[in-house]
Motif scaffolding. Structure first.
Motif, PDB file in Angstrom:
ATOM      1  N   SER A 233       0.652  -1.532  -0.139  1.00 16.10           N
ATOM      2  CA  SER A 233      -0.429  -0.337   0.130  1.00 16.10           C
ATOM      3  C   SER A 233       0.829   1.534  -0.319  1.00 16.10           C
ATOM      4  O   SER A 233       0.346   2.251  -0.847  1.00 16.10           O
TER       5      SER A 233
ATOM      6  N   THR B 120      -6.225  12.207  -3.613  1.00 16.97           N
ATOM      7  CA  THR B 120      -7.147  11.528  -3.517  1.00 16.97           C
ATOM      8  C   THR B 120      -7.182  10.329  -3.588  1.00 16.97           C
ATOM      9  O   THR B 120      -6.804   9.323  -2.600  1.00 16.97           O
TER      10      THR B 120
ATOM     11  N   GLN C 159      -4.895   9.332  -0.867  1.00 11.91           N
ATOM     12  CA  GLN C 159      -5.041   8.696   0.737  1.00 11.91           C
ATOM     13  C   GLN C 159      -5.993   7.749   0.685  1.00 11.91           C
ATOM     14  O   GLN C 159      -5.783   6.604   1.272  1.00 11.91           O
ATOM     15  N   LEU C 160      -6.473   7.657  -0.735  1.00 13.30           N
ATOM     16  CA  LEU C 160      -7.339   6.086  -0.257  1.00 13.30           C
ATOM     17  C   LEU C 160      -5.827   5.036  -0.636  1.00 13.30           C
ATOM     18  O   LEU C 160      -6.364   3.553  -0.376  1.00 13.30           O
TER      19      LEU C 160
ATOM     20  N   CYS D 156      -2.752   4.661   0.567  1.00  8.97           N
ATOM     21  CA  CYS D 156      -2.694   4.729   2.182  1.00  8.97           C
ATOM     22  C   CYS D 156      -3.907   4.345   3.437  1.00  8.97           C
ATOM     23  O   CYS D 156      -3.151   4.100   4.018  1.00  8.97           O
ATOM     24  N   THR D 157      -4.868   4.427   3.149  1.00  9.12           N
ATOM     25  CA  THR D 157      -5.825   4.204   3.633  1.00  9.12           C
ATOM     26  C   THR D 157      -5.996   2.613   4.850  1.00  9.12           C
ATOM     27  O   THR D 157      -5.567   2.489   5.748  1.00  9.12           O
TER      28      THR D 157
ATOM     29  N   ILE E  99      -3.211   2.202   7.123  1.00  8.62           N
ATOM     30  CA  ILE E  99      -3.689   1.957   8.053  1.00  8.62           C
ATOM     31  C   ILE E  99      -4.476   1.140   9.031  1.00  8.62           C
ATOM     32  O   ILE E  99      -4.262   0.768   9.856  1.00  8.62           O
ATOM     33  N   GLY E 100      -5.072   0.753   8.003  1.00 12.97           N
ATOM     34  CA  GLY E 100      -5.870  -0.784   8.792  1.00 12.97           C
ATOM     35  C   GLY E 100      -4.888  -1.775   9.012  1.00 12.97           C
ATOM     36  O   GLY E 100      -5.053  -2.603   9.869  1.00 12.97           O
TER      37      GLY E 100
END
Length: 72
Positions: free
Chosen positions: A15, A34, A37-38, A40-41, A44-45
């Motif tokens: 990711s 955008t 950010q998508l 990188c999400t 984090i999960g």
């Protein structure tokens, strides 16, 4: 327990790598941030999921402060 952690780390690395590979097409490109950010999400999960595993928390408690001492 090590194999799931390796899979999570590889998924998080993928990711991050995909987020680092996103480049804006032109100076005013609003879709690139955008996309970053998508991408990188999931990182984090993937990073937070071991913290929510009770099995891992029990194992990791042994290495914490006072974890190896027997409790009476």
């Amino acid at each position: 327990m090590g194999v799931p952690l390796v899979i999570l780390h590889l998924s998080a690395a993928y990711s991050c790598f995909s987020a680092a590979g996103i480049r804006p097409s032109y100076p005013g490109d609003e879709a690139a941030p955008t996309g970053i950010q998508l991408a990188c999400t999931p990182t984090i999960g993937f990073s937070a999921s071991p913290c929510s595993s009770p099995r891992l928390l029990r194992c990791a408690a042994r290495w914490g402060p006072g974890g190896s001492r027997r409790r009476s």
